[in-house]
Design a protein around this motif. Structure first.
Motif, PDB file in Angstrom:
ATOM      1  N   GLY A  75       0.804  -1.214   0.000  1.00  0.00           N
ATOM      2  CA  GLY A  75       0.000   0.000   0.000  1.00  0.00           C
ATOM      3  C   GLY A  75       0.838   1.266   0.000  1.00  0.00           C
ATOM      4  N   LYS A  76       0.251   2.346  -0.473  1.00  0.00           N
ATOM      5  CA  LYS A  76       0.952   3.624  -0.615  1.00  0.00           C
ATOM      6  C   LYS A  76       1.565   4.094   0.695  1.00  0.00           C
ATOM      7  CE  LYS A  76       0.196   8.394  -2.151  1.00  0.00           C
ATOM      8  NZ  LYS A  76      -0.794   9.358  -2.716  1.00  0.00           N
ATOM      9  N   HIS A  77       0.860   3.881   1.796  1.00  0.00           N
ATOM     10  CA  HIS A  77       1.323   4.371   3.097  1.00  0.00           C
ATOM     11  C   HIS A  77       1.873   3.255   3.985  1.00  0.00           C
ATOM     12  CE1 HIS A  77      -0.351   8.250   2.086  1.00  0.00           C
ATOM     13  NE2 HIS A  77      -1.525   7.696   1.845  1.00  0.00           N
ATOM     14  N   GLU A  78       1.958   2.045   3.453  1.00  0.00           N
ATOM     15  CA  GLU A  78       2.466   0.914   4.232  1.00  0.00           C
ATOM     16  C   GLU A  78       3.985   0.990   4.339  1.00  0.00           C
ATOM     17  OE1 GLU A  78       2.356  -4.004   4.166  1.00  0.00           O
ATOM     18  OE2 GLU A  78       1.240  -2.832   2.686  1.00  0.00           O
ATOM     19  N   SER A  79       4.509   0.673   5.508  1.00  0.00           N
ATOM     20  CA  SER A  79       5.949   0.693   5.733  1.00  0.00           C
ATOM     21  C   SER A  79       6.629  -0.416   4.933  1.00  0.00           C
ATOM     22  CB  SER A  79       6.241   0.502   7.225  1.00  0.00           C
ATOM     23  OG  SER A  79       7.592   0.172   7.435  1.00  0.00           O
ATOM     24  N   LEU A  80       7.703  -0.060   4.237  1.00  0.00           N
ATOM     25  CA  LEU A  80       8.463  -1.065   3.492  1.00  0.00           C
ATOM     26  C   LEU A  80       9.076  -2.088   4.445  1.00  0.00           C
ATOM     27  CD1 LEU A  80      10.247   1.267   0.913  1.00  0.00           C
ATOM     28  CD2 LEU A  80       8.383  -0.328   0.448  1.00  0.00           C
ATOM     29  N   ASP A  81       9.526  -1.613   5.584  1.00  0.00           N
ATOM     30  CA  ASP A  81      10.123  -2.503   6.580  1.00  0.00           C
ATOM     31  C   ASP A  81       9.103  -3.521   7.085  1.00  0.00           C
ATOM     32  OD1 ASP A  81      12.397  -3.148   8.441  1.00  0.00           O
ATOM     33  OD2 ASP A  81      10.867  -2.619   9.914  1.00  0.00           O
ATOM     34  N   GLU A  82       7.907  -3.064   7.370  1.00  0.00           N
ATOM     35  CA  GLU A  82       6.869  -3.973   7.855  1.00  0.00           C
ATOM     36  C   GLU A  82       6.422  -4.943   6.769  1.00  0.00           C
ATOM     37  OE1 GLU A  82       3.758  -1.607   9.487  1.00  0.00           O
ATOM     38  OE2 GLU A  82       4.959  -0.912  11.198  1.00  0.00           O
ATOM     39  N   ALA A  83       6.610  -4.547   5.505  1.00  0.00           N
ATOM     40  CA  ALA A  83       6.271  -5.434   4.386  1.00  0.00           C
ATOM     41  C   ALA A  83       7.380  -6.442   4.109  1.00  0.00           C
ATOM     42  CB  ALA A  83       5.991  -4.608   3.133  1.00  0.00           C
ATOM     43  N   GLY A  84       8.495  -6.329   4.853  1.00  0.00           N
ATOM     44  CA  GLY A  84       9.566  -7.314   4.734  1.00  0.00           C
ATOM     45  C   GLY A  84      10.727  -6.905   3.853  1.00  0.00           C
ATOM     46  N   PHE A  85      10.877  -5.586   3.619  1.00  0.00           N
ATOM     47  CA  PHE A  85      11.958  -5.118   2.750  1.00  0.00           C
ATOM     48  C   PHE A  85      12.901  -4.198   3.507  1.00  0.00           C
ATOM     49  CE2 PHE A  85       8.520  -6.378  -0.015  1.00  0.00           C
ATOM     50  CZ  PHE A  85       9.187  -7.164  -0.942  1.00  0.00           C
ATOM     51  N   TRP A  86      14.193  -4.320   3.177  1.00  0.00           N
ATOM     52  CA  TRP A  86      15.238  -3.614   3.900  1.00  0.00           C
ATOM     53  C   TRP A  86      15.809  -2.495   3.039  1.00  0.00           C
ATOM     54  CZ3 TRP A  86      17.803  -8.991   3.802  1.00  0.00           C
ATOM     55  CH2 TRP A  86      17.073  -9.890   4.587  1.00  0.00           C
ATOM     56  N   TYR A  90      18.992 -11.381  -0.659  1.00  0.00           N
ATOM     57  CA  TYR A  90      19.524 -10.743   0.552  1.00  0.00           C
ATOM     58  C   TYR A  90      19.752  -9.238   0.403  1.00  0.00           C
ATOM     59  CZ  TYR A  90      20.644 -15.454   2.327  1.00  0.00           C
ATOM     60  OH  TYR A  90      20.582 -16.754   2.751  1.00  0.00           O
ATOM     61  N   GLU A  91      19.593  -8.686  -0.788  1.00  0.00           N
ATOM     62  CA  GLU A  91      19.901  -7.265  -0.976  1.00  0.00           C
ATOM     63  C   GLU A  91      18.859  -6.370  -0.313  1.00  0.00           C
ATOM     64  OE1 GLU A  91      21.022  -4.113  -4.581  1.00  0.00           O
ATOM     65  OE2 GLU A  91      20.699  -6.232  -5.039  1.00  0.00           O
ATOM     66  N   ILE A  92      17.581  -6.715  -0.493  1.00  0.00           N
ATOM     67  CA  ILE A  92      16.527  -5.880   0.101  1.00  0.00           C
ATOM     68  C   ILE A  92      15.491  -6.688   0.871  1.00  0.00           C
ATOM     69  CG2 ILE A  92      16.739  -3.990  -1.568  1.00  0.00           C
ATOM     70  CD1 ILE A  92      14.258  -5.201  -3.018  1.00  0.00           C
ATOM     71  N   THR A  93      15.649  -8.012   0.891  1.00  0.00           N
ATOM     72  CA  THR A  93      14.681  -8.837   1.607  1.00  0.00           C
ATOM     73  C   THR A  93      15.290 -10.207   1.887  1.00  0.00           C
ATOM     74  OG1 THR A  93      12.363  -9.593   1.616  1.00  0.00           O
ATOM     75  CG2 THR A  93      13.571  -9.790  -0.460  1.00  0.00           C
ATOM     76  N   ALA A  94      14.569 -11.027   2.620  1.00  0.00           N
ATOM     77  CA  ALA A  94      15.070 -12.340   3.012  1.00  0.00           C
ATOM     78  C   ALA A  94      15.235 -13.264   1.803  1.00  0.00           C
ATOM     79  CB  ALA A  94      14.115 -12.976   4.020  1.00  0.00           C
ATOM     80  N   TYR A  95      16.122 -14.235   1.951  1.00  0.00           N
ATOM     81  CA  TYR A  95      16.395 -15.192   0.871  1.00  0.00           C
ATOM     82  C   TYR A  95      15.114 -15.872   0.394  1.00  0.00           C
ATOM     83  CZ  TYR A  95      18.215 -19.354  -1.508  1.00  0.00           C
ATOM     84  OH  TYR A  95      18.469 -20.337  -2.435  1.00  0.00           O
ATOM     85  N   ALA A  96      14.234 -16.207   1.331  1.00  0.00           N
ATOM     86  CA  ALA A  96      13.010 -16.930   0.987  1.00  0.00           C
ATOM     87  C   ALA A  96      12.122 -16.148   0.023  1.00  0.00           C
ATOM     88  CB  ALA A  96      12.227 -17.263   2.254  1.00  0.00           C
ATOM     89  N   ASN A  97      12.263 -14.826   0.006  1.00  0.00           N
ATOM     90  CA  ASN A  97      11.446 -13.996  -0.880  1.00  0.00           C
ATOM     91  C   ASN A  97      12.021 -13.886  -2.285  1.00  0.00           C
ATOM     92  OD1 ASN A  97       9.593 -13.448   1.166  1.00  0.00           O
ATOM     93  ND2 ASN A  97      10.798 -11.726   1.915  1.00  0.00           N
ATOM     94  N   GLY A  98      13.256 -14.352  -2.463  1.00  0.00           N
ATOM     95  CA  GLY A  98      13.859 -14.357  -3.788  1.00  0.00           C
ATOM     96  C   GLY A  98      14.309 -12.979  -4.249  1.00  0.00           C
ATOM     97  N   PRO A  99      14.876 -12.924  -5.452  1.00  0.00           N
ATOM     98  CA  PRO A  99      15.320 -11.645  -6.011  1.00  0.00           C
ATOM     99  C   PRO A  99      14.134 -10.836  -6.530  1.00  0.00           C
ATOM    100  CG  PRO A  99      15.676 -13.389  -7.594  1.00  0.00           C
ATOM    101  CD  PRO A  99      15.163 -14.058  -6.345  1.00  0.00           C
ATOM    102  N   THR A 100      14.389  -9.580  -6.840  1.00  0.00           N
ATOM    103  CA  THR A 100      13.349  -8.700  -7.383  1.00  0.00           C
ATOM    104  C   THR A 100      13.831  -8.100  -8.694  1.00  0.00           C
ATOM    105  OG1 THR A 100      12.457  -8.107  -5.206  1.00  0.00           O
ATOM    106  CG2 THR A 100      12.034  -6.576  -7.019  1.00  0.00           C
ATOM    107  N   GLU A 101      13.037  -8.266  -9.736  1.00  0.00           N
ATOM    108  CA  GLU A 101      13.316  -7.640 -11.028  1.00  0.00           C
ATOM    109  C   GLU A 101      12.223  -6.606 -11.282  1.00  0.00           C
ATOM    110  OE1 GLU A 101      14.158  -8.913 -15.698  1.00  0.00           O
ATOM    111  OE2 GLU A 101      14.504 -10.323 -14.056  1.00  0.00           O
TER     112      GLU A 101
END
Length: 234
Positions: free
Chosen positions: A162-173, A199-210
């Motif tokens: 969501g637009k106002h949802e925290s990236l950290d709370e969504a699981g991203f670093w 591991y760059e912006i989230t846990a290994y289990a979430n995989g990479p992001t393209e």
């Protein structure tokens, strides 16, 4: 293509197997031999990055031998361990036109541990010079805050945040919990692609992001006289 094995890899009951696969393109530009040599040297250098810290690698034979030497030493040190090591390293063409080429350098490995690892690094090369292209070569001065904002909207859409949802709370670093682009990018007719590895912006289990950002959404940022000006007119 290089494909070599050490051990009894065809036997499913074997506890000794190491395999390495290396594949990459060799470019031919007859009318621009200096650029051809420069691009092929760039690709070769990327493919010859040492697998292990401290190894000196000057050739593909060095790379293969260093891999097998490390595996043999591992099996000597821990003889009762059953681990099949592998490395699959490749370079592929993601996109090209008359002005530039986008390459993807990918690697998948298992060298012990809880799970395999993988990464992908992009490179964009200018076909008129053979040199690497940076984001600063493409976009106007001061582009980054604007591009961050555009990319964040695409990122939130991709990840259903969501637009106002925290990236950290969504699981991203991200530093200070603020979205930021990286410099691992490719160009294509789809747009500007940013790649975030495991591991760059989230846990290994979430995989990479393209993350693909359509060029139409960043057209105002494109530098006059830059590599994308003519491409945008097509």
């Amino acid at each position: 293509m290089i494909s070599e094995e050490d051990g009894d890899c065809d036997n499913p009951d074997s506890d000794y197997c190491a395999e390495i696969i290396i594949g990459y393109p060799v470019f031919s530009i007859p009318e621009k031999k200096k650029i051809e040599l420069k691009i092929n040297k760039f690709v070769t250098n990327e493919m010859l990055i040492p697998i292990f810290d401290g190894n000196v690698v000057n050739s593909f034979n060095d790379l293969v031998n260093s891999f097998f030497d490390e595996y043999r030493q591992f099996k000597t040190d821990i003889s009762d361990s059953y681990q099949e090591w592998f490395i699959d390293r490749s370079a592929t063409v993601k996109f090209f036109n008359n002005d530039f080429i986008s390459l993807a350098f990918s690697e998948s490995t298992y060298l012990g541990g809880a799970h395999p690892n993988s990464y992908t690094m992009f490179a964009v090369l200018d076909l008129k010079s053979g040199s690497s292209i940076t984001l600063e070569d493409i976009f106007i001065d001061g582009y980054k805050p604007i591009l961050n904002g555009i990319a964040e909207k695409e990122f939130r859409k991709l990840k259903e945040i969501g637009k106002h949802e925290s990236l950290d709370e969504a699981g991203f670093w991200f530093d200070d919990n603020k979205f930021s682009i990286n410099d691992n990018f490719a160009l294509s007719d789809e747009g500007l692609t940013l790649y975030y590895n495991n591991y760059e912006i989230t846990a290994y289990a979430n995989g990479p992001t393209e993350l693909v950002i359509p060029l139409s959404k960043i057209s105002e940022l494109i530098k006059e006289g830059g590599i994308l000006v003519e491409f945008m007119k097509q």
